[in-house]
Design a protein around this motif. Structure first.
Motif, PDB file in Angstrom:
ATOM      1  N   VAL A 172       1.073  -1.130   0.044  1.00  0.00           N
ATOM      2  CA  VAL A 172       0.032   0.031  -0.100  1.00  0.00           C
ATOM      3  C   VAL A 172       0.920   1.362   0.091  1.00  0.00           C
ATOM      4  CG1 VAL A 172      -1.765   1.092   1.222  1.00  0.00           C
ATOM      5  CG2 VAL A 172      -1.942  -1.214   1.504  1.00  0.00           C
ATOM      6  N   LEU A 173       0.847   2.038  -1.175  1.00  0.00           N
ATOM      7  CA  LEU A 173       1.632   3.068  -1.251  1.00  0.00           C
ATOM      8  C   LEU A 173       0.833   4.506  -1.349  1.00  0.00           C
ATOM      9  CD1 LEU A 173       4.234   2.062  -3.963  1.00  0.00           C
ATOM     10  CD2 LEU A 173       4.830   2.556  -1.630  1.00  0.00           C
ATOM     11  N   CYS A 174       1.329   5.444  -0.538  1.00  0.00           N
ATOM     12  CA  CYS A 174       0.711   6.855  -0.610  1.00  0.00           C
ATOM     13  C   CYS A 174       1.631   7.912  -0.536  1.00  0.00           C
ATOM     14  CB  CYS A 174      -0.440   7.052   0.234  1.00  0.00           C
ATOM     15  SG  CYS A 174       0.231   6.934   1.960  1.00  0.00           S
ATOM     16  N   GLY A 175       1.405   9.211  -0.796  1.00  0.00           N
ATOM     17  CA  GLY A 175       2.252  10.244  -0.489  1.00  0.00           C
ATOM     18  C   GLY A 175       1.771  10.908   0.541  1.00  0.00           C
ATOM     19  N   ASP A 176       2.467  11.415   1.667  1.00  0.00           N
ATOM     20  CA  ASP A 176       2.164  12.153   2.851  1.00  0.00           C
ATOM     21  C   ASP A 176       1.449  13.395   2.157  1.00  0.00           C
ATOM     22  OD1 ASP A 176       4.345  13.746   1.988  1.00  0.00           O
ATOM     23  OD2 ASP A 176       5.239  13.754   3.971  1.00  0.00           O
ATOM     24  N   ARG A 177       1.414  14.130   1.182  1.00  0.00           N
ATOM     25  CA  ARG A 177       0.816  15.294   0.879  1.00  0.00           C
ATOM     26  C   ARG A 177      -0.284  14.969  -0.073  1.00  0.00           C
ATOM     27  NH1 ARG A 177       5.032  19.683  -0.706  1.00  0.00           N
ATOM     28  NH2 ARG A 177       3.416  20.847  -0.760  1.00  0.00           N
ATOM     29  N   ASP A 178      -0.972  13.852  -0.339  1.00  0.00           N
ATOM     30  CA  ASP A 178      -2.096  13.483  -1.201  1.00  0.00           C
ATOM     31  C   ASP A 178      -3.378  14.187  -0.539  1.00  0.00           C
ATOM     32  OD1 ASP A 178      -3.973  12.460  -2.898  1.00  0.00           O
ATOM     33  OD2 ASP A 178      -3.081  10.404  -2.559  1.00  0.00           O
ATOM     34  N   ALA A 179      -3.657  15.128  -1.554  1.00  0.00           N
ATOM     35  CA  ALA A 179      -4.948  15.987  -0.872  1.00  0.00           C
ATOM     36  C   ALA A 179      -6.239  15.248  -1.073  1.00  0.00           C
ATOM     37  CB  ALA A 179      -5.059  17.036  -2.005  1.00  0.00           C
ATOM     38  N   LEU A 180      -6.357  14.024  -1.976  1.00  0.00           N
ATOM     39  CA  LEU A 180      -7.361  13.210  -2.252  1.00  0.00           C
ATOM     40  C   LEU A 180      -7.625  12.164  -1.515  1.00  0.00           C
ATOM     41  CD1 LEU A 180      -7.380  13.363  -6.268  1.00  0.00           C
ATOM     42  CD2 LEU A 180      -8.940  14.714  -4.707  1.00  0.00           C
ATOM     43  N   CYS A 181      -6.528  11.175  -1.257  1.00  0.00           N
ATOM     44  CA  CYS A 181      -6.732  10.211  -0.427  1.00  0.00           C
ATOM     45  C   CYS A 181      -5.350  10.184   0.441  1.00  0.00           C
ATOM     46  CB  CYS A 181      -6.438   8.823  -1.482  1.00  0.00           C
ATOM     47  SG  CYS A 181      -7.564   8.752  -2.582  1.00  0.00           S
ATOM     48  N   PRO A 182      -5.642  10.689   1.731  1.00  0.00           N
ATOM     49  CA  PRO A 182      -4.423  11.146   2.659  1.00  0.00           C
ATOM     50  C   PRO A 182      -3.991   9.591   3.481  1.00  0.00           C
ATOM     51  CG  PRO A 182      -6.570  11.809   3.606  1.00  0.00           C
ATOM     52  CD  PRO A 182      -7.163  11.169   2.240  1.00  0.00           C
ATOM     53  N   ALA A 195      -1.540  -9.398   4.765  1.00  0.00           N
ATOM     54  CA  ALA A 195      -0.443  -9.479   4.204  1.00  0.00           C
ATOM     55  C   ALA A 195       0.053  -8.359   3.617  1.00  0.00           C
ATOM     56  CB  ALA A 195      -0.111 -10.757   3.371  1.00  0.00           C
ATOM     57  N   ALA A 196      -0.077  -7.200   4.114  1.00  0.00           N
ATOM     58  CA  ALA A 196       0.251  -5.759   3.496  1.00  0.00           C
ATOM     59  C   ALA A 196       1.229  -4.965   4.227  1.00  0.00           C
ATOM     60  CB  ALA A 196      -1.056  -4.935   3.545  1.00  0.00           C
ATOM     61  N   ASP A 197       2.208  -4.486   3.448  1.00  0.00           N
ATOM     62  CA  ASP A 197       3.018  -3.412   3.872  1.00  0.00           C
ATOM     63  C   ASP A 197       2.643  -2.031   3.666  1.00  0.00           C
ATOM     64  OD1 ASP A 197       5.011  -5.236   4.828  1.00  0.00           O
ATOM     65  OD2 ASP A 197       5.972  -5.371   3.149  1.00  0.00           O
ATOM     66  N   LEU A 198       2.843  -1.054   4.295  1.00  0.00           N
ATOM     67  CA  LEU A 198       2.384   0.369   4.163  1.00  0.00           C
ATOM     68  C   LEU A 198       3.696   1.172   4.058  1.00  0.00           C
ATOM     69  CD1 LEU A 198       0.428   2.636   3.944  1.00  0.00           C
ATOM     70  CD2 LEU A 198       0.608   2.709   6.359  1.00  0.00           C
ATOM     71  N   LYS A 199       3.674   1.893   3.041  1.00  0.00           N
ATOM     72  CA  LYS A 199       4.986   2.863   2.914  1.00  0.00           C
ATOM     73  C   LYS A 199       4.298   4.323   2.523  1.00  0.00           C
ATOM     74  CE  LYS A 199       8.110  -0.264   2.705  1.00  0.00           C
ATOM     75  NZ  LYS A 199       9.374  -0.360   3.773  1.00  0.00           N
ATOM     76  N   VAL A 200       4.275   5.252   3.342  1.00  0.00           N
ATOM     77  CA  VAL A 200       4.273   6.599   3.049  1.00  0.00           C
ATOM     78  C   VAL A 200       5.268   7.578   2.653  1.00  0.00           C
ATOM     79  CG1 VAL A 200       3.041   8.778   4.142  1.00  0.00           C
ATOM     80  CG2 VAL A 200       2.446   6.235   4.998  1.00  0.00           C
ATOM     81  N   LEU A 201       5.180   8.059   1.568  1.00  0.00           N
ATOM     82  CA  LEU A 201       6.327   8.648   0.917  1.00  0.00           C
ATOM     83  C   LEU A 201       6.264  10.106   1.142  1.00  0.00           C
ATOM     84  CD1 LEU A 201       6.715   6.732  -2.417  1.00  0.00           C
ATOM     85  CD2 LEU A 201       7.608   6.201  -0.389  1.00  0.00           C
ATOM     86  N   PRO A 202       7.419  10.751   1.648  1.00  0.00           N
ATOM     87  CA  PRO A 202       7.316  11.936   1.975  1.00  0.00           C
ATOM     88  C   PRO A 202       7.367  12.953   0.812  1.00  0.00           C
ATOM     89  CG  PRO A 202       9.754  11.208   2.429  1.00  0.00           C
ATOM     90  CD  PRO A 202       8.732   9.892   1.959  1.00  0.00           C
ATOM     91  N   GLY A 203       6.635  14.021   0.714  1.00  0.00           N
ATOM     92  CA  GLY A 203       6.751  15.063   0.014  1.00  0.00           C
ATOM     93  C   GLY A 203       5.923  14.724  -1.323  1.00  0.00           C
ATOM     94  N   ALA A 204       5.155  13.765  -1.574  1.00  0.00           N
ATOM     95  CA  ALA A 204       4.676  13.522  -2.435  1.00  0.00           C
ATOM     96  C   ALA A 204       3.012  13.367  -2.619  1.00  0.00           C
ATOM     97  CB  ALA A 204       4.916  11.936  -3.213  1.00  0.00           C
ATOM     98  N   GLY A 205       2.343  13.570  -3.536  1.00  0.00           N
ATOM     99  CA  GLY A 205       0.914  14.124  -3.844  1.00  0.00           C
ATOM    100  C   GLY A 205       0.283  12.763  -4.317  1.00  0.00           C
TER     101      GLY A 205
END
Length: 236
Positions: A172-182, A195-205
Motif C-alpha cells: 500500500v503506497l501513498c504520498g504524505d501530501r495527497d490531497a485526495l487520499c490522505p 499480508a500488507a506493507d504500508l509505505k508513506v512517501l514524503p513530499g509526494a501527492g
C-alpha cells in the motif's frame, strides 16, 4: 508459468502514468484501460486482458477496481499494489462532487474541469511541466470516458471487510501530501489486508508514479526477479 504484471491507471490517466516504472517490472507487463461505467465492468476488463495469474498494480480508481478483481478472482491475483486510493464507500460529498463534475463536462467545460478542479489535486507541488503532462493525458482519455469513470465511482462499495479475507502479498503506497487520499485512508487499507506493507512517501501527492521513484519498491514487494524473468523471455 510467467506471472504477468497488470497496470491499471486512475481516472483521467492512461498508460503514460506508468512510463517511469514499466521498464523495471519485467518483460510481461500489460496495460489495461478502464472505460466501463461501473466498477464490476471495469474489473471484468482487467480479468479479460490477461490469461492466467497476474500481479496487479493500480492507482486510485485503478486500485479500487483491483479490490473488485481480487473479490471476483482471488485465485488469479498473486500480488497487489494499491497506490493513492481509498477502499471505502463513497461519501455524500463525493457523490455530489462527481455529479457537479459530470454536469460541467456535459455542458462542454471539460477543459476547465480538468485544469481548475482536477489537475490542482494531483501533485504535492504544482510544477508546470507535471500539470501540462497531466492535462495532455486527461485530454487523451477524453470527456466520454471521464463521464463513465465518474459514474463508476458512484458504484464503489466498502471493501475493507472483503479485503481482510485475502492473504495476497500487498503493498500500500501513498504520498504524505495527497490531497485526495490522505495517509489515514491507506493506514486503514493496510490494516485490513492481512499480508500488507504500508509505505508513506514524503513530499509526494496523489499521482505518485510521477513524483517518486517506485521501481525498486514494486519489484521487491511484488517479488519480481528481473534476471529470472529475462531468462524466460525469448531473444528477438
Amino acid at each position: 508459468m510467467t506471472v504477468a504484471t497488470v497496470l491499471v491507471p486512475g481516472m483521467l490517466c492512461d498508460a503514460a502514468l506508468w512510463d517511469g516504472v514499466r521498464g523495471g517490472l519485467g518483460p510481461d507487463v500489460v496495460d489495461v484501460e478502464i472505460t466501463a461505467g461501473d466498477i464490476g465492468g471495469m474489473a471484468e476488463q482487467v480479468l479479460a486482458a490477461v490469461p492466467g495469474p497476474f500481479r496487479l498494480v493500480g492507482l486510485s480508481l485503478g486500485a479500487i477496481v483491483g479490490f473488485e478483481v481480487l473479490r471476483r478472482a482471488p485465485d488469479r491475483v498473486r500480488g497487489l499494489c494499491a497506490i493513492s486510493t481509498n477502499a471505502g464507500a463513497p461519501r455524500p460529498e463525493q457523490r455530489q462532487g462527481w455529479l457537479d463534475l459530470a454536469r460541467s463536462t456535459v455542458d462542454g467545460q471539460f477543459d476547465a474541469v480538468v485544469r481548475e478542479r482536477i489537475a490542482p489535486t494531483m501533485f504535492a507541488d504544482g510544477k508546470p511541466e507535471l500539470i501540462g503532462a497531466f492535462m495532455a493525458m486527461a485530454h487523451r482519455v477524453g470527456p466520454a470516458v471521464f463521464l463513465r469513470q465518474l459514474a463508476a465511482q458512484a458504484t464503489r462499495r466498502d471493501q475493507h471487510g472483503e479485503l481482510s479475507r485475502h492473504r495476497v502479498p500487498a503493498l500500500v503506497l501513498c504520498g504524505d501530501r495527497d490531497a485526495l487520499c490522505p495517509p489515514a485512508f491507506h493506514e486503514r487499507l493496510a490494516a485490513a489486508l492481512p499480508a500488507a506493507d504500508l509505505k508513506v512517501l514524503p513530499g509526494a501527492g496523489h499521482l505518485l508514479p510521477w513524483e517518486a521513484d517506485l521501481g525498486s519498491l514494486l519489484r521487491e514487494h511484488l517479488d519480481i526477479d528481473l534476471t529470472e524473468e529475462t531468462k524466460q523471455c525469448p531473444k528477438s
